[in-house]
Design an enzyme around this catalytic site. Structure first.
Site, PDB file in Angstrom:
ATOM      1  N   SER A  45      49.989 -18.898 -27.724  1.00 42.32           N
ATOM      2  CA  SER A  45      49.633 -18.696 -29.139  1.00 42.32           C
ATOM      3  C   SER A  45      48.984 -19.944 -29.740  1.00 42.32           C
ATOM      4  O   SER A  45      49.345 -20.368 -30.842  1.00 42.32           O
ATOM      5  CB  SER A  45      50.870 -18.291 -29.963  1.00 42.32           C
ATOM      6  OG  SER A  45      51.403 -17.071 -29.527  1.00 42.32           O
TER       7      SER A  45
ATOM      8  N   TYR B 198      55.839  -8.158 -19.453  1.00 40.95           N
ATOM      9  CA  TYR B 198      54.707  -7.555 -20.141  1.00 40.95           C
ATOM     10  C   TYR B 198      54.431  -6.200 -19.484  1.00 40.95           C
ATOM     11  O   TYR B 198      53.692  -6.099 -18.515  1.00 40.95           O
ATOM     12  CB  TYR B 198      53.462  -8.438 -20.060  1.00 40.95           C
ATOM     13  CG  TYR B 198      53.670  -9.868 -20.530  1.00 40.95           C
ATOM     14  CD1 TYR B 198      54.673 -10.196 -21.435  1.00 40.95           C
ATOM     15  CD2 TYR B 198      52.851 -10.894 -20.065  1.00 40.95           C
ATOM     16  CE1 TYR B 198      54.862 -11.503 -21.856  1.00 40.95           C
ATOM     17  CE2 TYR B 198      53.028 -12.200 -20.482  1.00 40.95           C
ATOM     18  CZ  TYR B 198      54.034 -12.503 -21.375  1.00 40.95           C
ATOM     19  OH  TYR B 198      54.213 -13.807 -21.779  1.00 40.95           O
TER      20      TYR B 198
END
Length: 327
Positions: free
Chosen positions: A202, A57
């Site tokens: 998610s 990330y």
């Protein structure tokens, strides 16, 4: 907030964690650093003690942000990070060579401003490196005091078994929500058998289950969802049936669709600790409040029956990314 034990080695985390990826990566422009730090610290104040990041990330940028945010209460939280991509760049392919793992860990320790990584995941299984070698390397890092627990992300059943035989896998991180339930077939029973914790990312279907996304929603140009078949305009329209179900149950429980989605996930197994991500304080509060929503057995039965009748349209990843999962 209540806590949960994941794995058999004693790792205790808040039942709801915080996925930090979206602050710097994947969902459009990066969040202002001060605002991101404020949100992470607010999460801690609300009882969140489990924070998830990764080298990939923003090539360590996300780890630096998290390290800065939790510095004053580092010893009171669990930090999870990941290795597994060439040069920390997810677009370049996989790299879980032992020497690369060691380099990533040294960088992560520095970026996170910490002496030890609580939970270290292999981000994706690397077909060019035996998973036994990966587990063996992490085992050595644990012996050296640089890592506490070993995890895997998006791994298939065979790889999980092989790694677990070398070093107990404390947690598996994979996608799981009402919007994507493939793990129910093989992975969840395996985790229960081996007593491995499960950390769903998610859990709100990349925002879809909040009810804030419909066929007219326009994502930022560099938003990952633009590449996801399930998020095409026609598929978003087709999949609103699921959101409608959540809305109806939310009304009955005086809750929001997102809170119902998270409460449902927490009710599936006692070793599940989801990590919803958000960049908005009001969404953070909403997510945390989901832990107080108690779905009844009738609610869960209704959802279970409804899910068997709802067909989710569209793949969850474009083909080139789908090839990296379940190995």
């Amino acid at each position: 907030m209540k806590t949960r034990i994941v794995g058999t080695q004693g790792l205790e985390v808040s039942e709801l964690g915080l996925g930090c990826m979206g602050f710097t990566f994947g969902y459009g422009p990066a969040t202002d650093e001060n605002e991101a730090v404020k949100l992470i610290q607010n999460a801690y104040d609300l009882g969140v003690t489990f924070f998830d990041t990764a080298e990939a990330y923003s090539q360590g940028g996300n780890e630096k942000l998290l390290g800065k945010a939790v510095k004053s209460f580092r010893d009171k939280v669990v930090i999870a990070t990941k290795f597994g991509f060439q040069d920390g760049d997810a677009s370049k392919g996989l790299d879980s060579r032992p020497e690369r793992i060691r380099t990533v860990v040294e960088n992560s320790l520095k970026y996170l401003q910490t002496d030890v990584i609580d939970l270290l995941y292999q981000h994706r299984v690397d077909p060019n490196v035996p998973v036994e070698d990966v587990a063996g390397t992490v085992k050595d890092l644990i012996a050296e005091g640089k890592v506490k627990y070993f995890g895997m992300s998006e791994a298939g059943a065979a790889s999980i078994r092989k790694a677990h035989a070398v070093l107990p896998v404390t947690a598996l991180q994979s996608e799981y929500s009402m919007f994507f339930r493939d793990v129910e077939k093989e992975i969840l029973p395996l985790l229960e058998e081996l007593e491995i914790g499960f950390v769903p990312f998610s859990p709100l279907g990349k925002g879809f289950l909040t009810g804030a996304i419909n066929e007219n929603t326009q994502f930022a140009e560099d938003d990952f969802r633009n590449t996801v078949p399930r998020f095409s305009e026609e598929n978003r329209k087709a999949n609103q049936t699921l959101v409608d179900l959540l809305k109806s149950i939310a009304i009955e429980n005086e809750a929001t669709p997102a809170q119902i989605a998270l409460s449902w996930l927490l009710a599936q197994k006692p070793f599940i600790a989801p990590i919803p991500g958000t960049t908005k304080l009001h969404r953070l509060q909403e997510n945390v409040d989901s832990t107080a929503v108690e779905l009844t057995s009738d609610d869960l039965a209704k959802i279970r029956e409804s899910l068997t009748q709802i067909e989710i349209v569209g793949e969850r990843y474009p083909q080139h990314l789908q090839q990296r999962v379940g190995k």
